[in-house]
Design an enzyme around this catalytic site. Structure first.
Site, PDB file in Angstrom:
ATOM      1  CE  LYS A  90      -3.872   2.210   0.208  1.00 45.33           C
ATOM      2  NZ  LYS A  90      -3.423   2.937  -1.024  1.00 45.33           N
ATOM      3  CD  GLN A 111       3.361   4.723   2.158  1.00 46.77           C
ATOM      4  OE1 GLN A 111       3.922   5.519   1.443  1.00 46.77           O
ATOM      5  NE2 GLN A 111       2.273   5.052   2.838  1.00 46.77           N
ATOM      6  CE  LYS A 114       4.141   7.527   5.460  1.00 45.55           C
ATOM      7  NZ  LYS A 114       3.797   8.488   4.375  1.00 45.55           N
ATOM      8  CE  LYS A 126       4.711   7.232  -1.996  1.00 44.19           C
ATOM      9  NZ  LYS A 126       4.066   7.662  -0.726  1.00 44.19           N
ATOM     10  N   GLY A 165      -2.632   8.243  -4.289  1.00 46.18           N
ATOM     11  CA  GLY A 165      -1.968   9.457  -4.756  1.00 46.18           C
ATOM     12  C   GLY A 165      -0.731   9.797  -3.944  1.00 46.18           C
ATOM     13  CG  ASP A 166       3.469  10.877  -2.804  1.00 45.85           C
ATOM     14  OD1 ASP A 166       3.355  10.559  -1.615  1.00 45.85           O
ATOM     15  OD2 ASP A 166       4.435  11.563  -3.214  1.00 45.85           O
TER      16      ASP A 166
HETATM   17  N1  GLU Z   1       1.213   8.991  -0.564  1.00 38.09           N
HETATM   18  C1  GLU Z   1       0.667   8.987   0.764  1.00 38.09           C
HETATM   19  C2  GLU Z   1       1.740   8.673   1.772  1.00 38.09           C
HETATM   20  O1  GLU Z   1       2.853   9.130   1.621  1.00 38.09           O
HETATM   21  C3  GLU Z   1      -0.589   8.152   0.887  1.00 38.09           C
HETATM   22  C4  GLU Z   1      -0.490   6.746   0.407  1.00 38.09           C
HETATM   23  C5  GLU Z   1      -1.845   6.007   0.362  1.00 38.09           C
HETATM   24  O2  GLU Z   1      -2.868   6.580   0.686  1.00 38.09           O
HETATM   25  O3  GLU Z   1      -1.778   4.834   0.013  1.00 38.09           O
HETATM   26  O4  GLU Z   1       1.535   8.027   2.767  1.00 38.09           O
END
Ligand code: GLU
Length: 445
Positions: A90, A111, A114, A126, A165-166
């Protein structure tokens, strides 16, 4: 750093040459992990760190498309599926000319931790492209997104890998990507992407979640010093989705946000930023901050300057990686800084983090402070799985609980390891331990 970890770090850096941002993210995490390996030698025996630093799968592909003049354009697409110990990969997609493998890997690596901290069942990944959406027409963006998804679709799925998104990828891009996925697969698979529109499977609060969450996390840090956002003077970098929603939330809690920036300069608005006007300029018109300054009396626009020259009690870096260096950190500290909440991923350099920590500034690292975005993506997946949609209030309540929980986990872990108030250590160990245990349980894969 612990000698055993140093040796592993050196191997990781040597086998991934030329990936400066990935190196930075790895080194920063390794610096926290000595104590957890003293307590859990089984993590070393099972080579958990070596495995964590090697993505499970890396996909790099050509993205051909034609611009409005009929010329053929070629971009490079990426998806790094880093770790699936806790759930499907994710993480977002970033479309920006600076994107290369080193950026995608730093983001994917962060990520993992996180996503673990959110407590939701999501692994880390990512992706993105060096495509620059700026100045492109909707039709060009659509053709690019279709071509990108024509390769990506075979690698993703609601139980496999769930992009979102990012930077450079918002509701418009997710819409085009979802449309092409649906067309190729002939499946209305809502859970394959998050950040969707509200009428077609998206979640309320997802657009606000990263900025809101950053402020909620920072508010929890401020509470440990007996204070809150009320009355704080705040500076925010960036003026995209994360920045705008951080500004809105901070001001709703009684702060005055006096400055924000874009890649050309920054605005000073001592009365507090008018979020309605900012949204109009940035989200509706896709314009520049210069246009905001022209339309609002008493606002100055500083062309080419650094927003970190503005004194504040709270700083929220919400633009991009390495946007706040040691010099900027020292200036902010001299100006009376109390707290930093990172809305972006790795916006503070390692020097800047050291300056904040030495000065006793509350410092919330991105992998904890900005986890509200991906956490709400996981809530979107939950709604999709149950074919349900929740109210704004209920979803915001869940987001708040998650952010308070992340703050608690980081603070409690820092206490447990004898470094109270060290949110970097708390986030790194808190996220790592959870992933490491799941990897051990699942055997050598
Ligand atoms: N790009 C965002 C982050 O840096 C969200 C990623 C997502 O919602 O999967 O966490």
């Amino acid at each position: 750093m612990d000698a055993r970890l140093e040796a592993i770090r050196d191997t990781v850096l040597a086998r991934n040459p030329g990936e400066a941002e990935f190196h930075q993210a790895v080194v920063e995490v390794f610096e926290s992990l000595g104590p957890v390996h003293d307590r859990h030698p089984e993590f070393l025996d099972a080579a958990i760190l070596e495995r964590l630093c090697e993505p499970e799968r890396q996909i790099i592909f050509r993205v051909p498309w034609t611009d409005d003049a009929g010329r053929v354009q070629i971009n490079r697409g990426f998806r790094v599926e880093f770790n699936s110990a806790l759930g499907p990969y994710k993480g977002g997609l970033r479309f920006h000319p600076s994107v290369y493998l080193g950026i995608v890997k730093f983001l994917g690596f962060e990520q993992i931790f996180k996503n673990a901290l959110t407590g939701m069942p999501i692994g880390g990944g990512k992706g993105g492209s060096d495509f620059d959406p700026r100045g492109r027409s909707d039709a060009e963006v659509m053709r690019f997104c279709r071509s990108f998804m024509t390769e990506l679709y075979r690698h993703i799925g609601e139980y496999t890998d769930v992009p979102a998104g990012d930077i450079g990828v918002g509701g418009r891009e997710i819409g085009y990507l979802f449309g092409q996925y649906k067309r190729i697969t002939n499946r209305y698979e809502s859970g394959v992407l998050t950040g969707k529109g509200i009428s077609w499977g998206g979640s309320l609060v997802r657009p606000e979640a990263t900025g809101f969450g950053t402020v909620i996390f920072t508010q929890e840090m401020l509470k440990t010093r007996g204070t809150s956002f009320d009355g704080q003077r705040v500076v925010v970098s960036g003026s995209g989705n994360v920045a705008i929603n951080a500004i809105a939330k901070a001001q709703s809690l009684g702060a005055t946000v006096v400055a924000c920036s874009d890649s050309s300069g920054y605005i000073m608005d001592e009365a507090g930023i008018d979020v309605g006007l900012l949204r109009e300029v940035k989200e509706v018109e896709r314009g520049r901050l210069k246009d905001y300054a022209v339309r609002r009396p008493g606002v100055s626009y500083v062309d080419g300057g650094s927003v970190w020259d503005v004194d504040a009690t709270v700083a929220l870096p919400c633009a991009t990686q390495n946007e706040l260096d040691g010099g900027a950190a020292a200036r902010l500290v001299r100006g009376g800084l109390l707290a930093v909440g990172e809305g972006a991923n790795m916006p503070s350099t390692r020097d800047a983090v050291a300056v904040f920590q030495e000065a006793g500034v509350l410092f919330g690292p991105g992998k904890a402070a900005n986890a509200g975005g991906v956490a709400t993506s996981a809530l979107e997946m939950q709604q999709n799985a149950s074919r349900d949609s929740w109210s704004f209030e209920h979803t915001e309540e869940r987001l708040t609980d998650i952010m308070v929980g992340i703050h608690h986990r980081c603070a409690a872990t820092a206490d447990e390891y004898g470094e109270p108030g060290n949110y970097v250590l708390g986030a790194n160990i808190g996220g790592f331990a959870k992933v490491a245990e799941a990897m051990l349980a699942q055997g050598l894969i």
